[in-house]
Design a protein around this motif. Structure first.
Motif, PDB file in Angstrom:
ATOM      1  N   GLN A 107      34.548  22.309  82.473  1.00  0.00           N
ATOM      2  CA  GLN A 107      34.128  23.407  83.354  1.00  0.00           C
ATOM      3  C   GLN A 107      32.662  23.776  83.104  1.00  0.00           C
ATOM      4  O   GLN A 107      31.913  24.048  84.051  1.00  0.00           O
ATOM      5  CB  GLN A 107      35.022  24.639  83.149  1.00  0.00           C
ATOM      6  CG  GLN A 107      36.494  24.391  83.414  1.00  0.00           C
ATOM      7  CD  GLN A 107      36.765  23.815  84.780  1.00  0.00           C
ATOM      8  OE1 GLN A 107      36.341  24.354  85.791  1.00  0.00           O
ATOM      9  NE2 GLN A 107      37.456  22.698  84.809  1.00  0.00           N
ATOM     10  N   TYR A 108      32.238  23.785  81.836  1.00  0.00           N
ATOM     11  CA  TYR A 108      30.836  24.067  81.509  1.00  0.00           C
ATOM     12  C   TYR A 108      29.936  23.012  82.140  1.00  0.00           C
ATOM     13  O   TYR A 108      28.892  23.330  82.716  1.00  0.00           O
ATOM     14  CB  TYR A 108      30.615  24.052  79.984  1.00  0.00           C
ATOM     15  CG  TYR A 108      30.890  25.351  79.292  1.00  0.00           C
ATOM     16  CD1 TYR A 108      29.848  26.194  78.918  1.00  0.00           C
ATOM     17  CD2 TYR A 108      32.184  25.732  78.971  1.00  0.00           C
ATOM     18  CE1 TYR A 108      30.093  27.382  78.252  1.00  0.00           C
ATOM     19  CE2 TYR A 108      32.447  26.918  78.317  1.00  0.00           C
ATOM     20  CZ  TYR A 108      31.396  27.748  77.961  1.00  0.00           C
ATOM     21  OH  TYR A 108      31.638  28.924  77.315  1.00  0.00           O
ATOM     22  N   ILE A 115      30.492  21.016  84.727  1.00  0.00           N
ATOM     23  CA  ILE A 115      30.468  21.151  86.191  1.00  0.00           C
ATOM     24  C   ILE A 115      29.568  22.313  86.607  1.00  0.00           C
ATOM     25  O   ILE A 115      28.714  22.172  87.490  1.00  0.00           O
ATOM     26  CB  ILE A 115      31.896  21.327  86.748  1.00  0.00           C
ATOM     27  CG1 ILE A 115      32.709  20.051  86.533  1.00  0.00           C
ATOM     28  CG2 ILE A 115      31.862  21.706  88.227  1.00  0.00           C
ATOM     29  CD1 ILE A 115      34.209  20.230  86.717  1.00  0.00           C
ATOM     30  N   LYS A 116      29.749  23.460  85.986  1.00  0.00           N
ATOM     31  CA  LYS A 116      28.952  24.642  86.324  1.00  0.00           C
ATOM     32  C   LYS A 116      27.463  24.396  86.062  1.00  0.00           C
ATOM     33  O   LYS A 116      26.617  24.703  86.911  1.00  0.00           O
ATOM     34  CB  LYS A 116      29.451  25.860  85.529  1.00  0.00           C
ATOM     35  CG  LYS A 116      28.731  27.142  85.834  1.00  0.00           C
ATOM     36  CD  LYS A 116      29.048  27.610  87.223  1.00  0.00           C
ATOM     37  CE  LYS A 116      28.399  28.955  87.483  1.00  0.00           C
ATOM     38  NZ  LYS A 116      28.188  29.193  88.900  1.00  0.00           N
ATOM     39  N   ASN A 117      27.139  23.829  84.905  1.00  0.00           N
ATOM     40  CA  ASN A 117      25.731  23.590  84.568  1.00  0.00           C
ATOM     41  C   ASN A 117      25.098  22.513  85.448  1.00  0.00           C
ATOM     42  O   ASN A 117      23.881  22.495  85.610  1.00  0.00           O
ATOM     43  CB  ASN A 117      25.597  23.207  83.090  1.00  0.00           C
ATOM     44  CG  ASN A 117      25.881  24.370  82.173  1.00  0.00           C
ATOM     45  OD1 ASN A 117      25.720  25.526  82.546  1.00  0.00           O
ATOM     46  ND2 ASN A 117      26.311  24.075  80.957  1.00  0.00           N
ATOM     47  N   SER A 118      25.900  21.637  86.007  1.00  0.00           N
ATOM     48  CA  SER A 118      25.357  20.559  86.852  1.00  0.00           C
ATOM     49  C   SER A 118      24.855  21.077  88.189  1.00  0.00           C
ATOM     50  O   SER A 118      24.054  20.402  88.855  1.00  0.00           O
ATOM     51  CB  SER A 118      26.412  19.478  87.081  1.00  0.00           C
ATOM     52  OG  SER A 118      27.396  19.903  87.999  1.00  0.00           O
ATOM     53  N   GLU A 119      25.301  22.237  88.604  1.00  0.00           N
ATOM     54  CA  GLU A 119      24.946  22.764  89.921  1.00  0.00           C
ATOM     55  C   GLU A 119      23.440  22.902  90.110  1.00  0.00           C
ATOM     56  O   GLU A 119      22.923  22.708  91.209  1.00  0.00           O
ATOM     57  CB  GLU A 119      25.645  24.099  90.165  1.00  0.00           C
ATOM     58  CG  GLU A 119      27.147  23.956  90.309  1.00  0.00           C
ATOM     59  CD  GLU A 119      27.888  25.279  90.353  1.00  0.00           C
ATOM     60  OE1 GLU A 119      27.242  26.362  90.298  1.00  0.00           O
ATOM     61  OE2 GLU A 119      29.131  25.241  90.434  1.00  0.00           O
ATOM     62  N   LYS A 120      22.714  23.187  89.050  1.00  0.00           N
ATOM     63  CA  LYS A 120      21.266  23.377  89.175  1.00  0.00           C
ATOM     64  C   LYS A 120      20.525  22.076  89.481  1.00  0.00           C
ATOM     65  O   LYS A 120      19.412  22.099  89.973  1.00  0.00           O
ATOM     66  CB  LYS A 120      20.693  24.033  87.924  1.00  0.00           C
ATOM     67  CG  LYS A 120      20.696  23.172  86.687  1.00  0.00           C
ATOM     68  CD  LYS A 120      20.146  23.949  85.513  1.00  0.00           C
ATOM     69  CE  LYS A 120      20.282  23.161  84.234  1.00  0.00           C
ATOM     70  NZ  LYS A 120      19.955  23.971  83.082  1.00  0.00           N
ATOM     71  N   SER A 161      25.339  21.597  77.843  1.00  0.00           N
ATOM     72  CA  SER A 161      26.725  22.049  77.997  1.00  0.00           C
ATOM     73  C   SER A 161      27.449  22.098  76.657  1.00  0.00           C
ATOM     74  O   SER A 161      28.190  23.052  76.377  1.00  0.00           O
ATOM     75  CB  SER A 161      27.471  21.140  78.976  1.00  0.00           C
ATOM     76  OG  SER A 161      26.872  21.198  80.254  1.00  0.00           O
TER      77      SER A 161
END
Length: 171
Positions: free
Chosen positions: A43-44, A46-51, A154
């Protein structure tokens, strides 16, 4: 493969660069690692990849039985990305270090012997509990060394650890 990658470097790596990678790995060690940890770490990532706005494909795979305990593929990524990630994972399994380490080590020292199915660029990271590698994360999809940066960022966030930043070019 290593020779081709080393020729692409704009600036050679140094022993100090290798020391930064090894210090990162030393600090990013888990006290325990379960399937639940893989899920939360995923989850970390995936979330951090958004940038990065490029999309990623990655999996977290146990070493004891080779089971994939977490996998994610963005809609704009495909099996091809998982195949690249697997080649990076193979590099990690051959060296017991992150997949980028072998490229840096080869550029300053003697070449790290790798199998044909290895890809010594950033994107795979070992998960250690103490001195035992229990799993790997293998990621593909980003450019300019961002696969590596995303994993380190991450892992550091998940483990709540500070790590030195690798500031040079990452392949």
């Amino acid at each position: 493969m290593l020779d081709e990658l080393l020729q692409k470097l704009n600036e050679p790596y140094t022993k100090e660069d290798l020391a930064i990678l090894e210090e990162q790995e030393k600090r990013l060690v888990f006290e325990h690692f379960t399937s639940q940890d893989a899920y939360l770490l995923g989850q970390y990532i995936i979330k951090n990849s958004e940038k990065y706005k490029e999309g990623i494909a990655f999996n977290i795979q146990r070493c004891s039985d080779q089971a994939i305990i977490f996998q994610y593929i963005d809609d704009n990524k495909a099996q091809r990305n998982i195949n690249f990630a697997q080649m990076k994972r193979n590099t990690t399994l051959c060296t017991n270090h992150n997949s980028f380490w072998s490229l840096v080590k080869s550029s300053i020292d003697q070449k790290v012997p790798l199998k044909e199915e290895c890809l010594p660029v950033g994107g795979a990271y070992p998960i250690f509990v103490g001195n035992e590698m229990v799993a790997t994360i293998a990621l593909s999809g980003l450019h300019y060394g961002n696969d590596f940066r995303l994993l380190v960022e991450s892992l550091a966030m998940y483990l709540e650890k500070k790590v030195p930043e690798f500031k040079k070019e990452i392949l």
